[in-house]
Design a protein around this motif. Sequence first.
Motif, PDB file in Angstrom:
ATOM      1  N   ASP B 184       6.926 -17.228   8.281  1.00 37.70           N
ATOM      2  CA  ASP B 184       8.316 -17.196   8.744  1.00 37.70           C
ATOM      3  C   ASP B 184       9.240 -16.578   7.701  1.00 37.70           C
ATOM      4  O   ASP B 184       8.887 -16.490   6.533  1.00 37.70           O
ATOM      5  N   PRO B 185      10.454 -16.157   8.133  1.00 42.31           N
ATOM      6  CA  PRO B 185      11.351 -15.471   7.192  1.00 42.31           C
ATOM      7  C   PRO B 185      11.838 -16.368   6.052  1.00 42.31           C
ATOM      8  O   PRO B 185      12.140 -15.857   4.976  1.00 42.31           O
ATOM      9  N   VAL B 186      11.961 -17.677   6.293  1.00 46.42           N
ATOM     10  CA  VAL B 186      12.396 -18.568   5.217  1.00 46.42           C
ATOM     11  C   VAL B 186      11.311 -19.616   4.961  1.00 46.42           C
ATOM     12  O   VAL B 186      11.310 -20.687   5.549  1.00 46.42           O
ATOM     13  N   ARG B 190       8.162 -20.256  -2.130  1.00 44.92           N
ATOM     14  CA  ARG B 190       7.997 -18.813  -2.271  1.00 44.92           C
ATOM     15  C   ARG B 190       6.821 -18.488  -3.178  1.00 44.92           C
ATOM     16  O   ARG B 190       6.377 -19.303  -3.975  1.00 44.92           O
ATOM     17  N   GLU B 212       2.312  -9.099   2.876  1.00 43.47           N
ATOM     18  CA  GLU B 212       2.599  -8.617   4.217  1.00 43.47           C
ATOM     19  C   GLU B 212       3.909  -7.829   4.181  1.00 43.47           C
ATOM     20  O   GLU B 212       4.782  -8.123   3.365  1.00 43.47           O
ATOM     21  N   VAL B 213       4.000  -6.854   5.066  1.00 41.22           N
ATOM     22  CA  VAL B 213       5.203  -6.048   5.192  1.00 41.22           C
ATOM     23  C   VAL B 213       6.425  -6.961   5.433  1.00 41.22           C
ATOM     24  O   VAL B 213       6.295  -8.007   6.056  1.00 41.22           O
ATOM     25  N   THR B 216      10.834  -9.943   0.463  1.00 39.46           N
ATOM     26  CA  THR B 216      10.860  -9.454  -0.911  1.00 39.46           C
ATOM     27  C   THR B 216       9.954 -10.267  -1.835  1.00 39.46           C
ATOM     28  O   THR B 216      10.006 -10.111  -3.054  1.00 39.46           O
ATOM     29  N   GLU B 220       9.204  -9.817  -5.915  1.00 37.35           N
ATOM     30  CA  GLU B 220       9.528 -10.875  -6.891  1.00 37.35           C
ATOM     31  C   GLU B 220       8.310 -11.186  -7.753  1.00 37.35           C
ATOM     32  O   GLU B 220       8.434 -11.418  -8.959  1.00 37.35           O
ATOM     33  N   ILE B 238      -2.000  -6.003   0.702  1.00 35.85           N
ATOM     34  CA  ILE B 238      -0.761  -6.104   1.483  1.00 35.85           C
ATOM     35  C   ILE B 238      -1.018  -5.478   2.853  1.00 35.85           C
ATOM     36  O   ILE B 238      -1.416  -4.314   2.941  1.00 35.85           O
ATOM     37  N   THR B 239      -0.759  -6.226   3.897  1.00 40.25           N
ATOM     38  CA  THR B 239      -1.035  -5.724   5.236  1.00 40.25           C
ATOM     39  C   THR B 239       0.240  -5.270   5.947  1.00 40.25           C
ATOM     40  O   THR B 239       1.336  -5.668   5.563  1.00 40.25           O
ATOM     41  N   GLY B 240       0.051  -4.421   6.956  1.00 43.83           N
ATOM     42  CA  GLY B 240       1.179  -4.003   7.788  1.00 43.83           C
ATOM     43  C   GLY B 240       1.629  -2.574   7.554  1.00 43.83           C
ATOM     44  O   GLY B 240       2.752  -2.221   7.894  1.00 43.83           O
ATOM     45  N   HIS B 251       4.546 -12.188  13.077  1.00 44.98           N
ATOM     46  CA  HIS B 251       5.240 -12.992  12.088  1.00 44.98           C
ATOM     47  C   HIS B 251       6.693 -12.582  12.084  1.00 44.98           C
ATOM     48  O   HIS B 251       7.009 -11.431  11.858  1.00 44.98           O
ATOM     49  N   ALA B 252       7.539 -13.560  12.301  1.00 48.19           N
ATOM     50  CA  ALA B 252       8.962 -13.250  12.270  1.00 48.19           C
ATOM     51  C   ALA B 252       9.344 -12.693  10.903  1.00 48.19           C
ATOM     52  O   ALA B 252      10.318 -11.973  10.764  1.00 48.19           O
ATOM     53  N   ALA B 254       7.644 -10.561   9.199  1.00 46.75           N
ATOM     54  CA  ALA B 254       7.104  -9.225   8.955  1.00 46.75           C
ATOM     55  C   ALA B 254       7.947  -8.148   9.608  1.00 46.75           C
ATOM     56  O   ALA B 254       7.515  -7.458  10.508  1.00 46.75           O
ATOM     57  N   MET B 258      16.364  -2.304   6.404  1.00 51.30           N
ATOM     58  CA  MET B 258      17.156  -1.729   5.326  1.00 51.30           C
ATOM     59  C   MET B 258      16.291  -0.960   4.335  1.00 51.30           C
ATOM     60  O   MET B 258      16.592  -0.924   3.144  1.00 51.30           O
TER      61      MET B 258
END
Lengths: 377, 294
Positions: B184-186, B190, B212-213, B216, B220, B238-240, B251-252, B254, B258
């Motif tokens: 998920d995005p959050v 991390r 994953e694509v 950040t 980091e 790293i996939t995607g 995956h939300a 992925a 910007m």
Amino acid sequence: MKLYEYEGKELFRRGGIPIPRGRVASTAEEAYSIAAEIGKEVVVKSQILQGGRGKAGGIKFASSPEEAKARAGELLGQKLKTEEIKKVLIEEKLDIAEEWYLSFTVDPAAGGPLLMVSRSGGVDVEEIALKSPERIVTEKINIFYGLMPFQARRAAFALGLEGNKVSELASLMLKLYRVFRQYDAELVEVNPLVVTSEGEFIAADAKVIIYDNALYRQKEFVKGPERFEDEREYRASQYGLSYVKLDGNIGVLCTGAGLTMTTLDLITYYGGRPANFLEFGGATYKNSYYALEIVLSDPDVKVVLINTFGLVARADVISEGLAQAIEELKPKVPIVASIRGTGEEEARKILESRVGLKLFPNVETAVQEAVRLAGAS
Amino acid sequence: MAILLTKDTKVLVQGITGNEGTFWTKHMLDAGTRIVAGVTPGKGGKQVHGVPVYNTVLEAVKKHGAEASVVFVPPAFAKDAVFEALDAGIKLVVLLADGVPLHDAMEIRALSRQLGATVLGPNTPGMASIGQAMLGFIPVWLTDVYRVGPVGVVARSGSLTNEVCSHIVAAGLGQSTFVGLGGDPVPGTRLTEVMRLFESDPATEALVIIGEVGGTMEEEAAEMIEKGEFTKPVVCFITGRSAPPGKKMGHAGAIITMGKGTVKGKEEALKKAGAMIATRPAEVGKLLKEALRC
């Protein structure tokens, strides 16, 4: 779920955020009467979900109700950037002095809400961020306190505002933050935030994205077929599957988003082209029947590649659904599969003996065979 | 040793009486997990695979000293369940649910940080300290995928982890601990936060990052390596790379926006920092052997 501008503005209106006078119209006649009500020069704005409407010719000006009717008549029913224009928003034309930018989104690194505001609006925020990042003022928000008035003031001062303009903009920010929170948004964006020649702030556009996984409690929003680029994407969503149409000829069914993306990457690596992304992992593994049905319904698909390495998604349950789909749908294209994970022995029995599917021992060999078959047909 | 979870960690299962909770409790017990209690409101007094069930987390913590919790409740109730665990003093929570609202995820992350606790997920397959204990959906009984060894593994995706781990075992190596951050995005925790733990774990000699694509987190990680805050060899996959920009690929998290978060950008950052890059899962084993000179 991305909202149309007029839907986003309705949320702004409820939140007390100033928006231009106007309403949405589905026919040229309605456009006429709305323009007559407004009684001054209006803007006729095509309601589509993609950005860049202005450049594509989807925004027109009209100085009379007759002209508004004519412009609406031209736009309605037309295709703009692959979308059919079904509605136009008729609004008073603003007396624009400046175009600013204001948004709330989620800061991925901090994992909390983020305020972004800039005096350089009217263009993509990406463009502002690239060209003049110093012109964007940001505030990180603690989700338990929410946007604090001091933060809103601090941002307004940082933009160089003075006097009562500080509290005006701060108040607008606080209201917009409440919209962001109340509707489970992943983005609320006002671009441009217009400053009129009288110095008023007005939200001239509205971009609101409601987080899909919150729609169960945001019941007024229903993600219907018009919100999807492809009919299959909509159908998949009805079964909780995530499907994305791509432009190749190898149909893909996988468990887990990461493994699915890797499978697409491997197809590309071995010289093939995937026809879709389709993941039926997690709680939706029981939907393998529908997953196969959706992939097979794509006429571009020359071969189907199934790859699972299940965790919660049990291979035996997945295979039961696949076997049933193969028996009923009698696919005309070849199917290549690598089935691994929880219950893989049982899965092998179901697929090999019941429907005669040849299983490959790993994804690399399965992908190479799929690419070979796709090229040969 | 291992990170976060050992065979001695006292574990609680929230939502133990549901279908998935019951099914996976059996697998977790078989994997050696010391499950001391389960919680389902209204089902207190029952037993699941011999594990006593309570109505509240606080009761389970008081009676059995539970230290970690694995949460099997549906997304709509996930925030409440995690808050209940954190409120009762639990310091490690694994939140498996896929479909948790973004604003709930932000609140979960904020509270866990405030209380100094670790939440993995939402949308994580869980975690496992191989040969000791497992929390979630990790098929640690597949001996060609999971075996005790010196490689720490951290990932955003579950089934891809199985794929990559099978190549680690095929190379004759094995894993210390696997941690699933969730897609998920959050995420509650991390990547760099987990790397800090692996850095001080004597059982971990090298780290595999399955990225994953989007987002950040990998960038980091690169920064952390560059600063010398992570000193063990790192192999990344790293996939995607074939994900079209602006599209959510399951995956939300992925989503490429910007111009950031591309596979290429992540690989370049990690490579510059000194990490080794595998372009396919099958390359991970070979690179690890080089890294460990074995």
